[in-house]
Design an enzyme around this catalytic site. Structure first.
Site, PDB file in Angstrom:
ATOM      1  CG  ASP A  57      -6.158   0.981  -1.702  1.00 39.85           C
ATOM      2  OD1 ASP A  57      -5.678   2.020  -1.379  1.00 39.85           O
ATOM      3  OD2 ASP A  57      -6.961   0.854  -2.869  1.00 39.85           O
ATOM      4  CE  LYS A  88       0.433   1.739   0.515  1.00 41.74           C
ATOM      5  NZ  LYS A  88      -0.686   0.756  -0.012  1.00 41.74           N
ATOM      6  N   GLY A 108      -3.917   6.996  -1.036  1.00 40.95           N
ATOM      7  CA  GLY A 108      -4.853   7.144  -0.160  1.00 40.95           C
ATOM      8  C   GLY A 108      -4.705   6.585   1.209  1.00 40.95           C
ATOM      9  CG  HIS A 109      -1.320   5.861   2.625  1.00 42.00           C
ATOM     10  ND1 HIS A 109       0.236   6.317   2.707  1.00 42.00           N
ATOM     11  CD2 HIS A 109      -1.551   5.221   1.338  1.00 42.00           C
ATOM     12  CE1 HIS A 109       0.753   5.535   1.417  1.00 42.00           C
ATOM     13  NE2 HIS A 109      -0.434   5.110   0.725  1.00 42.00           N
ATOM     14  CD  GLN A 156       1.119   4.695  -5.627  1.00 44.88           C
ATOM     15  OE1 GLN A 156       2.305   5.220  -5.550  1.00 44.88           O
ATOM     16  NE2 GLN A 156       0.128   5.379  -4.899  1.00 44.88           N
TER      17      GLN A 156
HETATM   18  P1  GDP Z   1      -3.267   2.173   2.309  1.00 45.03           P
HETATM   19  O1  GDP Z   1      -3.350   2.869   1.026  1.00 45.03           O
HETATM   20  O2  GDP Z   1      -2.578   1.061   2.206  1.00 45.03           O
HETATM   21  O3  GDP Z   1      -2.982   2.963   3.437  1.00 45.03           O
HETATM   22  O4  GDP Z   1      -4.955   1.486   2.699  1.00 45.03           O
HETATM   23  P2  GDP Z   1      -6.193   2.198   2.442  1.00 45.03           P
HETATM   24  O5  GDP Z   1      -6.315   3.235   3.651  1.00 45.03           O
HETATM   25  O6  GDP Z   1      -6.357   2.864   1.113  1.00 45.03           O
HETATM   26  O7  GDP Z   1      -7.285   1.038   2.562  1.00 45.03           O
HETATM   27  C1  GDP Z   1      -7.132   0.246   3.754  1.00 45.03           C
HETATM   28  C2  GDP Z   1      -8.633   0.326   4.276  1.00 45.03           C
HETATM   29  O8  GDP Z   1      -8.697  -0.684   5.107  1.00 45.03           O
HETATM   30  C3  GDP Z   1      -8.801   1.746   5.164  1.00 45.03           C
HETATM   31  O9  GDP Z   1     -10.250   2.031   5.149  1.00 45.03           O
HETATM   32  C4  GDP Z   1      -8.291   1.275   6.516  1.00 45.03           C
HETATM   33  O10 GDP Z   1      -8.995   1.935   7.409  1.00 45.03           O
HETATM   34  C5  GDP Z   1      -8.821  -0.194   6.651  1.00 45.03           C
HETATM   35  N1  GDP Z   1      -8.046  -1.266   7.298  1.00 45.03           N
HETATM   36  C6  GDP Z   1      -6.890  -1.316   7.504  1.00 45.03           C
HETATM   37  N2  GDP Z   1      -6.656  -2.348   8.230  1.00 45.03           N
HETATM   38  C7  GDP Z   1      -7.498  -2.994   8.676  1.00 45.03           C
HETATM   39  C8  GDP Z   1      -7.815  -4.232   9.337  1.00 45.03           C
HETATM   40  O11 GDP Z   1      -7.017  -5.025   9.804  1.00 45.03           O
HETATM   41  N3  GDP Z   1      -9.322  -4.596   9.331  1.00 45.03           N
HETATM   42  C9  GDP Z   1     -10.034  -3.818   8.671  1.00 45.03           C
HETATM   43  N4  GDP Z   1     -11.485  -4.264   8.857  1.00 45.03           N
HETATM   44  N5  GDP Z   1      -9.934  -2.764   7.860  1.00 45.03           N
HETATM   45  C10 GDP Z   1      -8.603  -2.378   7.960  1.00 45.03           C
HETATM   46  P1  IMO Z   2      -2.223   3.568  -1.856  1.00 49.70           P
HETATM   47  O1  IMO Z   2      -0.950   4.270  -1.664  1.00 49.70           O
HETATM   48  C1  IMO Z   2      -4.740   1.468  -4.759  1.00 49.70           C
HETATM   49  C2  IMO Z   2      -3.914   2.446  -9.283  1.00 49.70           C
HETATM   50  C3  IMO Z   2      -4.849   3.192 -10.259  1.00 49.70           C
HETATM   51  C4  IMO Z   2      -4.834   2.713 -11.548  1.00 49.70           C
HETATM   52  C5  IMO Z   2      -3.211   2.702 -11.454  1.00 49.70           C
HETATM   53  C6  IMO Z   2      -2.444   4.119 -12.181  1.00 49.70           C
HETATM   54  O2  IMO Z   2      -3.392   4.332  -1.427  1.00 49.70           O
HETATM   55  O3  IMO Z   2      -2.246   2.085  -1.939  1.00 49.70           O
HETATM   56  P2  IMO Z   2      -2.092   6.381 -11.272  1.00 49.70           P
HETATM   57  O4  IMO Z   2      -3.021   7.526 -10.871  1.00 49.70           O
HETATM   58  O5  IMO Z   2      -1.154   6.149 -10.287  1.00 49.70           O
HETATM   59  O6  IMO Z   2      -1.447   6.708 -12.704  1.00 49.70           O
HETATM   60  O7  IMO Z   2      -2.873   5.228 -11.460  1.00 49.70           O
HETATM   61  O8  IMO Z   2      -2.647   2.532 -10.159  1.00 49.70           O
HETATM   62  N1  IMO Z   2      -3.565   2.996  -7.946  1.00 49.70           N
HETATM   63  C7  IMO Z   2      -3.765   2.782  -6.671  1.00 49.70           C
HETATM   64  N2  IMO Z   2      -4.432   1.579  -6.348  1.00 49.70           N
HETATM   65  N3  IMO Z   2      -3.968   1.989  -4.237  1.00 49.70           N
HETATM   66  C8  IMO Z   2      -3.294   3.389  -4.524  1.00 49.70           C
HETATM   67  O9  IMO Z   2      -2.269   3.815  -3.578  1.00 49.70           O
HETATM   68  C9  IMO Z   2      -3.046   3.512  -5.932  1.00 49.70           C
HETATM   69  N4  IMO Z   2      -2.404   4.507  -6.718  1.00 49.70           N
HETATM   70  C10 IMO Z   2      -2.656   4.243  -7.917  1.00 49.70           C
HETATM   71  O10 IMO Z   2      -6.195   2.768  -9.521  1.00 49.70           O
HETATM   72  O11 IMO Z   2      -5.102   1.454 -11.626  1.00 49.70           O
HETATM   73 MG    MG Z   3      -5.224   3.471  -0.331  1.00 52.10          MG
END
Ligand code: GDP
Ligand code: IMO
Ligand code: MG
Length: 420
Positions: free
Chosen positions: A12, A15, A39-40, A221
């Protein structure tokens, strides 16, 4: 040539947003591991999109998007995602390619994931319950089914054989389930995804490389969730590091040029496992609130804490990061003080190294305090316009880790990005 983008923390890191921002410079975006546990999030034009399996280049019309062999695919989830993305007007049938060697997440894998987590009780990993671990277990155990199998006339038989083994396990665990709740949607989704381009992706990718196309490999991840180097057993079941891009796409290491490593200006973690700089207090609450730290896949509140340089250095070393990207700096605006852990004290000894198990030792984070900054950073587009206190904090981080931070993200939207 191939560049890689991946997360340096526990996932998270942003990415999805960063891949979307970089995509105009590439012909291809390819996911190399993980599955719908990811979840991107992407934001542009006032809308937010969350992708789980589809690569984050999908909203750019010119871009070929590949789901690589290293990914595990749940047809039910993928169908939902394709339908949602199609509704925005994107032509998925033109731009999405799926490796025939990607493994299939079966409905019974999801059930086994739930049953094993339930059995672990308080020792559970806190998995996303998407069937990730059971699917990779079958892959390594040489009994998995792959996307290419859905085109075989024997697919139903192969499915039944695999599902029977999972059902024996579920029964032995005393787990209650009803396959009729899951199988019709699965078979419908399997039929649905046959209309997309199911390819021999290792040839496809290498031909694109020979043609001089630019490829961006997208990780899921983060490094601290890597199956080998993460905080085992509180990890995911794939190699999330740069090496995973080679095995997850069939790309030779010498093709890889840049490695973009993304880190948040603080840390978060979803699920269980060690988190040395965690703030289970008002500060942590404030980080969660200001950063909207709730999982994009499961909606769970994310655990929050200060930036941790020992793990960041470790991640940079493992991945050969050439370019750093810092996200969510805007979230720290308004904190009186910003803390950075630059080393740990373990049994009275100061160290920068990550011990064998962070779970079993008490790694006390030693912090350096920086004066905070105020104001809305999200409108700033030039590095020199950022508050001086922020720039001091960033130079310290850069000095400590020895790799330049080339991009600062100051908001979730595509436009809220500063490039140096
Ligand atoms: P990922 O899994 O690495 O793609 O990240 P996620 O989408 O799960 O979580 C990142 C969260 O932060 C999402 O809600 C994005 O919309 C948000 N986000 C990404 N970059 C920024 C930033 O620079 N500032 C803020 N406030 N939110 C951001
Ligand atoms: P993105 O790509 C954050 C965590 C789960 C759990 C562990 C194992 O959005 O960054 P799994 O379902 O893979 O067997 O879970 O890894 N986890 C993540 N945490 N971002 C993710 O993906 C994750 N994918 C798995 O919460 O602790
Ligand atoms: Mg994510």
């Amino acid at each position: 040539m191939v560049d890689v983008v991946l997360g340096l923390q526990w996932g998270d890191e942003g990415k999805g947003k960063i891949v979307d921002v970089l995509t105009p410079e590439y012909d291809v975006v390819a996911r190399f591991q993980g599955g719908p546990n990811a979840g991107h999030s992407l934001e542009f034009g006032g809308n937010k999109y969350v992708l789980n399996t589809i690569p984050s280049g999908i909203f750019h019309e010119h871009c070929i998007n590949i789901i690589g062999n290293g990914v595990v695919v749940d047809p039910v989830q993928l169908k939902k995602e394709i339908e949602k993305a199609s509704a925005t007007g994107v032509d998925i049938s033109k731009n999405l390619y799926i490796s025939q060697k990607a493994h299939l997440i079966l409905p019974t894998h999801r059930l086994v994931d739930a049953a094993s987590e339930a059995k672990k009780g308080e020792h559970k990993v806190g998995s996303t319950l998407r069937g990730i671990s059971p699917t990779y277990q079958d892959k390594i155990g040489r009994s998995g089914l792959r996307i290419g199998d859905i085109l075989s006339p024997d697919f139903n038989k192969k499915y039944r054989n695999a599902a029977n083994i999972h059902c024996e396990l579920l029964n032995s665990l005393g787990f209650e389930y009803n396959l009729n709740d899951h199988e019709p949607a699965f078979f419908e989704a399997v039929e649905y995804i046959k209309q997309f381009k199911i390819i021999n992706s290792e040839y496809f990718v290498n031909n694109l490389i020979s043609q001089g196309k630019k490829i961006l490999a997208e990780g899921a991840q983060g490094t601290l969730l890597d199956i080998d180097f993460g905080s085992y057993p509180f990890v995911t079941s794939s190699n999330t590091i740069t090496g995973g891009a080679c095995s997850g796409l069939g790309i030779a290491p010498q093709h890889i040029q840049k490695v973009y490593g993304i880190f948040k200006a603080y840390c978060t973690r979803v699920g269980n496992g060690p988190f040395p700089t965690e703030q289970e207090n008002e500060t942590g609450e404030m980080l969660r609130k200001l950063g909207h730290e709730f999982g994009a896949t499961t909606g769970r509140p994310r655990r929050t804490g200060w930036l941790d340089l020992p793990t960041l250095r470790y991640a940079i070393m493992l991945n050969g990061v050439t370019d750093l990207i810092c996200t969510k700096s805007d979230v720290l605006s308004g904190f009186e003080e910003v803390l950075v852990c630059d080393r740990y004290a373990i049994n009275g000894q100061e160290t920068n190294e990550i011990p064998f198990s962070l779970q079993d030792v008490n790694a006390e984070p030693l912090y350096r305090n920086f004066p905070g900054w105020t104001g809305d950073l999200s409108k700033i587009r030039t590095y020199s316009d950022l508050p001086e206190t922020f720039r001091k904090y960033m130079s310290y981080v850069e000095g400590q880790i020895g790799v330049p931070v080339n991009v600062i993200s100051v908001g979730p939207d595509r436009e809220e990005t500063i490039r140096r």
